[in-house]
Motif scaffolding. Structure first.
Motif, mmCIF file in Angstrom:
data_model
loop_
_atom_site.group_PDB
_atom_site.id
_atom_site.type_symbol
_atom_site.label_atom_id
_atom_site.label_comp_id
_atom_site.label_asym_id
_atom_site.label_seq_id
_atom_site.Cartn_x
_atom_site.Cartn_y
_atom_site.Cartn_z
ATOM 1 N N GLU B 143 39.721 17.025 29.408
ATOM 2 C CA GLU B 143 40.867 16.858 28.523
ATOM 3 C C GLU B 143 40.858 17.877 27.408
ATOM 4 O O GLU B 143 41.880 18.439 27.014
ATOM 5 N N LYS B 144 39.646 18.156 26.937
ATOM 6 C CA LYS B 144 39.523 19.155 25.869
ATOM 7 C C LYS B 144 39.990 20.512 26.378
ATOM 8 O O LYS B 144 40.710 21.239 25.705
ATOM 9 N N LYS B 147 43.609 21.479 26.462
ATOM 10 C CA LYS B 147 44.326 21.849 25.255
ATOM 11 C C LYS B 147 44.026 23.259 24.789
ATOM 12 O O LYS B 147 44.571 23.711 23.788
ATOM 13 N N THR B 148 43.149 23.965 25.470
ATOM 14 C CA THR B 148 42.816 25.304 24.972
ATOM 15 C C THR B 148 44.005 26.233 25.149
ATOM 16 O O THR B 148 44.952 25.949 25.857
ATOM 17 N N SER B 149 43.877 27.376 24.540
ATOM 18 C CA SER B 149 44.975 28.334 24.647
ATOM 19 C C SER B 149 44.790 29.259 25.828
ATOM 20 O O SER B 149 45.696 29.992 26.206
ATOM 21 N N ARG B 154 43.469 26.574 31.401
ATOM 22 C CA ARG B 154 44.378 25.434 31.286
ATOM 23 C C ARG B 154 44.883 24.998 32.648
ATOM 24 O O ARG B 154 44.966 23.817 32.950
ATOM 25 N N ALA B 178 47.955 15.261 25.943
ATOM 26 C CA ALA B 178 47.826 16.684 26.237
ATOM 27 C C ALA B 178 49.030 17.212 27.005
ATOM 28 O O ALA B 178 49.374 18.389 26.900
ATOM 29 N N THR B 179 49.686 16.342 27.728
ATOM 30 C CA THR B 179 50.777 16.839 28.562
ATOM 31 C C THR B 179 52.001 17.227 27.760
ATOM 32 O O THR B 179 52.877 17.921 28.232
ATOM 33 N N ASN B 181 52.476 19.237 25.402
ATOM 34 C CA ASN B 181 52.714 20.654 25.133
ATOM 35 C C ASN B 181 52.656 21.513 26.368
ATOM 36 O O ASN B 181 52.888 22.708 26.293
ATOM 37 N N LEU B 182 52.331 20.925 27.477
ATOM 38 C CA LEU B 182 52.064 21.755 28.641
ATOM 39 C C LEU B 182 53.285 22.539 29.087
ATOM 40 O O LEU B 182 53.182 23.670 29.530
ATOM 41 N N SER B 194 50.947 22.084 35.558
ATOM 42 C CA SER B 194 51.307 20.925 34.734
ATOM 43 C C SER B 194 52.396 20.108 35.397
ATOM 44 O O SER B 194 52.391 18.871 35.289
#
Lengths: 112, 824
Positions: B143-144, B147-149, B154, B178-179, B181-182, B194
């Motif tokens: 999950e972490k 969220k990375t850039s 991702r 988390a979804t 912003n995907l 995603s």
């Protein structure tokens, strides 16, 4: 869902096999042999989708190599057909004019 | 020990092997070398060895001894080692081996590695073969990473999340924030994965689906508009070399988005409305010259069909499918036929427009297309087009492969039944099917056909004539011969008399008919069942034909010593009919009454219950603990002896229940002198027969009021006897017992047994149940028939066994208080 992805040549030798569902190892060879038999018996102007047991096979022939993908009912067959072509194009770019020998020798790279 | 050979060398050597045995030999040798190398714990060459092992695994040889080595490779620091190690783990390990848990720690460390490629490898492996324990442990890390850039990571994390959700559905909520912003990413890879993740979530949990559909007031982050926006960009944007596939930009993403839209729009009006425009746009703008375009159109059509779209859109979709059908490419036609099959239920009329094209597809060379076209044709048959369609389908039946014939034949039967414009046409069609694909017809079709033929009374002569002509030439197709022999047996007299309005009458003599039936009997091609049919038919003809009875007698007596047990039994019984019961023969062998078809009970088992096989049927019923074996054929005939012969009852649907069996038995006893059609109304309700037993008198002409008695009353169990006798058959007394329970606990496994003195004969039928409910809330009913030819005083000893209050009880009693009217 894609069940498996195979590249088998006309003599029945497997060049690449990736199973996304657990299949016993002895059953795998039988499966591959049957699948290639089905594909070989099709003529050129026959449809590329075969119904086999409870899933569908989408196959495409490139020279002496058959790429066969097993999918289940929820998957769009035509999209998978395109996927096969896309995959072969990628291999082509990676190996610059890929041939069957390239596929058989670079097993580990292709698998990943 | 020399350095192990490289993978390429190995492959080259294996390729030189000319036979399978040589190859195996080489591989065995190499395996042995690898094993000894593993034992030596050689770090430098381990990765090479494992690579070779993987290759051998792909060829199909066992490679499980390499699993631990894979783990060691994963733990090493070198990237090449890790790479092979992870690959090996993915290929060789899965949840079934215990070894895989050892990997968890390695993967955890690698997920936090500095190099993105290592992280990527770990994610891949986890996503490929992670078990539920591993997923639970590592879900937080995944999950972490979601969220990375870093877009490379991702997208891999998204796919890994899909696998985690599949294995452990409870963790779905963890990925929800988390979804959000995907979908804002530009990178198509991330977008694609995603969308897959969202699709998986929506498919798995209806709550998620509702959540995603919800209109959120403030933010513009509603799912459907977002997807629409992305799709629009894809279509409208110009050529982008990164994502182009034959002129269309990123078709894979387009297809995925369409699929997600389909799931979101199903059964939901708001979402569907938001999608209408974009779907129309996609449908009209996509180029159809290439396969790619067609793939997108196919997905669009599927989506339109599934959501609540407006009718204009649906018409557009069906037109697209129609265009597909006309395309030359087989794949596209196949796809079109499949989707038409799905939509034919809902949009029947629209699909009808393309009927002629579909029927043309029946003539295609390709097997898959033919099958689809056949199924679709059956779905399209209706009252208007049935004649034309049938012609095409019959032609298809002639020329298709054997694997289709069974399905096609059944389909034709069903369609003919539903939409036949006239009885004659129906029978003609059936005959045509039988003659062309006779041996592929399913077994249950034969009784259905027979039932159909009996129903069309006016067509009997015509039918039997045509059937006779059909088997004259060729009697190898079993179902055809079975139906034909049955009909000839029933309507042989019509055949011989030669009257038939519809066709020119043919002159058939009785001998010719018997010739045909005999040759069926003798022929090697006939199955045992068919022979049975033929023999019964010959027997029936003994009453219909006048001058050839002796010949029939001879034939029947020959088969009395046949090896086939079934034939032998039949022949012996028929012989007995000729000798001892000749007076009963005409009535026993009378014409069968019209059968009722019970469609709800599945295939109706029409037992050939002509009178003479009734005894056979009765013999097979299990005697429900009567102290005398229930009904032997002769016993029952004796029981009936002297009075009107048993008139054959119409066979009812026989759910294997006592109700059905009782029906037959009581049916024939009931019909003392009553006309043949009387059983018909009774048959329709077998389950209620037992109620009928207790409430109505069994005989039409019941002897007036024989008083009922209480035979037994002890420990809360009371058994009453009610009597019935018929005036026409005074030696038979039918006793109905009713057992009731006045205690406060049920009595289970209740078994009633009875014995009578030697001069009587007793028959015990099945009880209605074996549980007597408490507080007199219900009773068990059972019927006993007593034959008392010498009119002696009835006495009976009864034995009761049951379970009550947890203990087994048993009791013996004698019943002496039979009223005189019951036996005098």
């Amino acid at each position: 869902m894609i069940k498996f992805f195979l590249m088998v040549n006309k003599q029945g030798q497997t060049r690449l096999s990736r199973y996304y569902e657990h299949v016993e190892i002895n059953k795998r060879t039988i499966l591959e042999a049957e699948v290639i038999k089905n594909c070989l018996s099709r003529s050129k102007d026959q449809c590329s989708f075969i119904e086999y047991k409870d899933f569908k096979l989408v196959y495409r022939q490139y020279a002496a190599l058959f790429v066969v993908v097993g999918i289940d009912q929820t998957e769009n067959e035509m999209a998978v057909y395109e996927l096969i072509h896309n995959f072969v194009e990628v291999l082509d770019k990676y190996f610059s004019r890929v041939s069957e020998l390239d596929v058989s020798f670079s097993v580990s790279e292709i698998h990943l | 020990m020399p350095a192990p050979i490289r993978l390429r060398e190995l492959i080259r050597t294996i390729r030189t092997a000319r036979t399978q045995a040589e190859e195996r030999e080489m591989i065995q040798k190499e395996c042995a070398a690898i094993r000894s190398s593993f034992r030596e714990e050689d770090n430098t060459y381990r990765c090479r060895n494992v690579a070779k092992l993987l290759y051998m695994h792909m060829l199909g040889y066992p490679a499980h001894f390499g699993q631990l080595e894979c783990l060691k490779l994963i733990a090493s620091q070198k990237f090449t080692d890790k790479r092979i190690g992870y690959l090996g783990a993915m290929l060789l390990l899965d949840e079934r081996q215990d070894v895989h848990l050892l990997m968890t720690n390695c993967i955890k460390n690698d997920l936090n590695h500095s190099t993105q490629y290592v992280q990527g490898l770990a994610l891949c492996t986890l996503g490929c073969m992670g078990s539920s324990e591993m997923c639970r442990d590592l879900a937080g890390e995944v999950e972490k990473l979601l969220k990375t850039s870093n877009s490379y990571l991702r997208k891999k994390a998204a796919l890994c999340a899909v696998h985690v959700i599949r294995k452990v559905p409870e963790l779905m909520e963890m990925f929800l924030p988390a979804t959000k912003n995907l979908l804002n990413e530009k990178n198509h890879g991330v977008l694609h994965t995603s969308v897959v993740l969202l699709t998986e979530m929506c498919e798995r949990s209806p709550d998620m689906l509702a959540h995603f559909r919800k209109v959120r007031q403030l933010s513009s982050s509603q799912l459907v508009p977002q997807l629409v926006r992305i799709l629009k960009n894809l279509i409208m944007s110009g050529y982008s070399p990164e994502h182009d596939v034959s002129g269309i930009s990123d078709p894979f993403l387009q297809v995925r988005i369409l699929r997600l839209l389909r799931i979101l729009g199903r059964n939901d009006d708001d979402s569907s409305e938001a999608m209408n425009d974009i779907l129309a746009q996609v449908a009209t703008n996509t180029e159809t010259s290439k396969n790619v375009g067609n793939a997108i159109l196919y997905e669009t059509v599927l989506t339109i069909m599934d959501i609540k779209s407006e009718s204009g859109l649906r018409v557009l979709a069906i037109n697209i499918l129609g265009r597909f059908l006309l395309n030359n490419d087989k794949n596209i036609r196949y796809v079109a036929l499949t989707s038409l099959l799905k939509t034919v239920q809902t949009d029947h009329n629209a699909v009808q427009r393309h009927r002629s094209t579909i029927v043309d597809c029946l003539k295609d060379l390709d097997v898959s297309i033919k099958r689809r076209a056949m199924e679709l044709s059956f779905a399209l048959v209706n009252g208007n087009n049935v004649r034309g369609m049938m012609k095409e389908l019959l032609y298809f039946l002639d020329s298709c492969e054997p694997e289709f014939k069974a399905d096609c034949a059944s389909g034709i039967f069903l369609a003919a039944e539903k939409y036949a414009p006239s009885k004659r046409w129906h029978i003609d069609t059936i005959m045509r099917v039988l003659t062309t694909a006779g041996s592929y017809v399913r077994d249950d079709a034969v009784p259905n056909l027979i039932q159909l033929i009996t129903n069309s009374v006016e067509m009997h002569a015509y039918t039997v004539q045509r059937l006779y002509k059909a088997i004259l030439g060729d009697y190898s197709q079993q179902p055809l011969v079975q139906v034909a022999s049955w009909c000839i047996g029933e309507y042989g007299d019509l055949l011989v008399s030669g009257q038939c309005e519809e066709e020119e009458p043919i002159q058939v003599t009785e001998d010719e008919v018997l010739d045909i039936l005999e040759s069926v009997l003798i022929s090697n091609m006939s199955a045992s069942v068919t022979r049975g049919y033929a023999l019964t038919a010959i027997m029936k003809l003994s009453t219909r034909f006048t001058c050839t009875v002796n010949r029939i007698k001879k034939v029947v007596s020959i088969y009395g010593s046949s090896i086939d047990v079934e034939l032998q039994q039949r022949a012996v019984e028929y012989n007995a009919l000729f000798k001892k019961y000749d007076h009963m023969r005409p009535a026993l062998l009378e014409r069968m009454p019209v059968m009722e078809k019970v469609t709800t009970n599945g295939p109706t088992e029409i037992v050939q219950t002509n009178g003479e096989t009734e005894p056979a049927v009765l013999e097979t019923k299990p005697p429900p603990s009567g102290l005398q074996p229930a009904s032997q054929a002769n016993d029952l005939l004796d029981l009936l002896g002297g009075n009107d012969p048993v008139i054959p009852t119409a066979p009812s649907s026989k759910p294997a229940s006592a109700g059905g069996e009782l029906l037959d038995l009581l049916g024939d006893l009931n019909l003392t002198g009553s006309p043949v059609s009387a059983p018909a109304p009774q048959i329709t309700q077998p389950p209620f027969l037992l109620d009928g037993l207790t409430s109505q008198p069994l005989f039409n002409d019941v002897a007036a009021g024989i008083p009922s008695i209480t035979a037994y009353n002890k420990n809360g169990l009371k058994i009453d006897f009610t009597f019935e006798r018929s005036n026409t058959n005074p030696s038979v007394t039918v006793i109905t017992i009713q057992a009731s329970n006045s205690t406060e606990l049920d009595m289970t496994d209740f078994v009633f047994q009875a014995a009578v003195p030697k001069t009587f004969q007793l028959q015990l039928l099945s009880p209605s149940s074996s549980v007597i409910p408490a507080f007199n809330s219900g009773t068990i009913t059972q019927v006993i028939k007593v034959l008392n030819p010498q009119k002696q005083q009835l006495r009976m000893r009864i034995k009761l066994t049951y379970n009550h209050k947890g203990s087994a009880m048993q009791d013996l009693a004698e019943v002496n208080n039979f009223p005189p009217q019951s036996w005098q």
